[in-house]
Every structure is written in structure tokens, then in C-alpha cells.
Design an enzyme around this catalytic site. Sequence first.
Site, PDB file in Angstrom:
ATOM      1  N   ASN A  85      40.823  41.930  39.116  1.00  0.00           N
ATOM      2  CA  ASN A  85      39.790  42.806  39.455  1.00  0.00           C
ATOM      3  C   ASN A  85      39.250  43.470  40.819  1.00  0.00           C
ATOM      4  O   ASN A  85      38.016  43.088  40.868  1.00  0.00           O
ATOM      5  CB  ASN A  85      39.036  43.030  38.611  1.00  0.00           C
ATOM      6  CG  ASN A  85      38.208  41.463  38.728  1.00  0.00           C
ATOM      7  OD1 ASN A  85      38.563  40.348  38.880  1.00  0.00           O
ATOM      8  ND2 ASN A  85      37.171  41.324  37.488  1.00  0.00           N
ATOM      9  N   ASP A 143      42.578  39.957  33.638  1.00  0.00           N
ATOM     10  CA  ASP A 143      40.815  39.351  33.699  1.00  0.00           C
ATOM     11  C   ASP A 143      39.965  41.238  33.383  1.00  0.00           C
ATOM     12  O   ASP A 143      40.099  41.057  35.148  1.00  0.00           O
ATOM     13  CB  ASP A 143      40.664  38.710  34.294  1.00  0.00           C
ATOM     14  CG  ASP A 143      39.390  37.946  33.610  1.00  0.00           C
ATOM     15  OD1 ASP A 143      39.842  37.680  32.665  1.00  0.00           O
ATOM     16  OD2 ASP A 143      38.171  38.274  34.702  1.00  0.00           O
ATOM     17  N   ASP A 157      35.087  30.952  35.590  1.00  0.00           N
ATOM     18  CA  ASP A 157      34.476  32.666  35.390  1.00  0.00           C
ATOM     19  C   ASP A 157      33.559  32.670  36.218  1.00  0.00           C
ATOM     20  O   ASP A 157      32.841  33.824  35.802  1.00  0.00           O
ATOM     21  CB  ASP A 157      34.005  32.695  33.944  1.00  0.00           C
ATOM     22  CG  ASP A 157      34.573  34.411  33.712  1.00  0.00           C
ATOM     23  OD1 ASP A 157      34.701  35.177  34.606  1.00  0.00           O
ATOM     24  OD2 ASP A 157      34.125  34.753  32.570  1.00  0.00           O
TER      25      ASP A 157
END
Length: 422
Positions: free
Chosen positions: A91, A148, A301
Site C-alpha cells: 500500500n 492489505d 502489522d
Amino acid sequence: MSLLLKNGLGLLEGKLSPMSLLLQDGRIQGINLPIETADQVIDLHHAFVSSGLVDLHVHLREPGFTNKETILTGSKAAAHGGFTTIGAMANLNPAPDTPTRFLKQQQLNREAVVKIKQYAPVTQKRAGKLPVDFTALRQAGAFAFSDDGSGIADARVMYQAMQKLAKLGLPLCDHAQDMTLTAGGVLNAGPAAKKYAVPGVDKVSETSQIARNLVLAAATGVHYHVCHVSTKESIDLIRFAKSQGVHVTCEVTPHHLLLDETMIVGEATQYKMNPPLRSVQDRLACVAGLLDGTIDLIATDHAPHTAAEKKQSLSTAPNGIVGSETAFALLYTTFVKPGVWSLTQLIKWMSTAPQTLFQLNHVGQLHRGDPADIAVFDLKTATKIQASDFLSKGHNSPFIGQTVYGATVMTLVDGKLVYRRD
């Protein structure tokens, strides 16, 4: 050049035992050899020696968002946490969705001090509409594919992507979220959302997407990997799918193991992430899912943001916290030190499992001849998590101020010191 790491402690048959490592030309030359000299000798003073940790879910923000993080600062943060290999999400702006863009991204990734495995998107511009050229991106170096940050709403697009990736033998890593069911949501639909008077995110936004995609994965045979699983119902679905032979794996974040919505206090934006912190029952289900094998691995994450962004209102502040530099110590302190988990289990979930499940053959383990990807941790000394110690640009963490054990002493990648504690 040879390097001797002596007087360490390593896991041998599940127990901490004396360990010394001789490194030569970036590889492990020998373990517990009867030598005391080398070109360089480092006394570890009985610190714990591990294979380097592997984090399959990191946001490095470059290109496009370098005010939040860069490849250099993000990789230094990973090294500070004991990670020697990280999976960088796609992303970015631009997203590496063509071979040309992907190869440019690979060039940028050379700035890293740790090994980077780069994701490519599942769809062009991560828009969820048109699949990318999977074959060309695999040839360019993509190790897995993920949109994601966004769920893929169109079932036809997901089905086609799974069919193609199944033929290529590559994983599809899913941000399992039905965006139409979370629009405007801020915190989990529960007591915290009511307390802070913000819209809630119902857990069906996650479970409904997983249920659909498990059916598609069963039909295609693809390796379907669920990112940051957060609800009991999601874990139950994955557990059942595994029992039916579906090739599904999943990860859980440290924050979904350590925190739930009842713990949100003070500056609430530091507890705002996606998926949101769920209920106590969901958190306990995540712990149980690791222990029974439903959840395969732990991934941070790591999602850095600027201080100004996180100082916005709870409704407008971005989702995400940093995790690279605190994950091991927090989990060791909370679960291993009191005996809930073994140290062997923690290393499995943070190193061995991601290597094995994603076939990362270039990543080192503590075997003779392997790349010298090594992390050393101090399990005995208490330290306080302080933002001033972070190497990430992002300081957005609810764990700042906590006292932990398991701080990183040093990290080596291919035998090169990439982090060493002062």
C-alpha cells in the site's frame, strides 16, 4: 572474516543451554566449537541467541508516505526488534503493481539493513477491480500478493486471483474486511465505542469476508493467508476450514494478543487500529488459537504515523500502531516469563513458522551453513519502552512506558551487525 559469538544461551531440545556460534563469510560455520579466538570475538554474557525473527506484515511507507517512515528507518526499527527478514506491504504510492514499478521498489528496498520480501498487490492500484499480471510480478520478485489496507469486495475478482495464484503456487494474503460493513466505524462495536461516542465496527465485517474467501480458497486450492485475524468467530471459521483440508494459514498481531477494548485509556488514538481491538473473549480466542495451531504465526502489522496525525480526533486519526521494536519483549514478558507459553513456541511463531509456511529458503536458522541471520535478547534485565529509543519515525504505540524483559542486544544479517545496543 570470522566472528565468534561466545557465552550465549540457545534453545537445544526446548531448553536454554550454553551456545557459541562461529560465523564465517556471512554464514554459520559452527556451533559450540572448541575455539576461543576469531577475527572478532563478542562475549554475549549469557544472553539468549535466536534465529533472526521474521515479520511478514510491515508497512514501510516508501514511496509516497515518507513523512511517516522510510525503508531505512523502518528496517532499522525491525533490526532493533530482532527481525532479520520482513515482508513489506504494497500500500504505497505508487503501488508496485506492474513489473516496472515492482523492480523500482526492489531498488528502493536496497536501502534496508534487513532482508525485505516485497509484496505485490492483488489488484491494479489496489482498487479491487482488475487483477494484476501475477506471472510477470512473480518473475520480478514478488513472494506473495496482498491488497492489505483494503478488502477485495468483488468475489469474481478474488476468485480469478485465487485461481491464477494457485497455479503459480504463491500465497494470497487477505485484508479480510467487507468495507461496506465498516464505513465510518472507529472502534469495535462495544463498550469502548459507546464510551467515546464513536461509530462501532461490527465483527461481521471481518468474519463475512473470511467465510466467503474460505469457500473460494477451497474451490481453487490456493494458499489463502488471513492477515491480522481478530475475532473468535474468524478463528472458528479458519479452524473448521483447516479440518476440511483448505490450504489456509493466518496471523495474529501482538496488539490483538495483548490488548482488548476494555483497556483503551487516555489518548485513545494510540489504541486505534484496523481491525480494531475487540472484546476480552476475542483476545483470549486469539491466544487459544495460537496454542491449538489454528493461528500459525505472529506478525506485527507495523504501521507508523506522524505525531500530528495521531493527535487528531478519534474519528479522523489514522488506524495503526508501530510494533517492530516492541513485539518480542512484550510477548516474552506477558506470556513466556509467567509460563503461559514456552520460549520455543514464541520463536516458532515469530521465526520458524513464517520461514516454513512462506518457503523463505534464504532466511537463516541456527544450523551450520545457514545465513547468519541472528538475534540476541537480554531475558534477565528489565527495561522501559521509551519513544526516545525508537529507530522508527513513528512513535504511535500504546505500550510506551511499560517495563519489559527481552530487549534486543544485537541483530546480525548475513553475519553483519545491523543493530547493537549501546
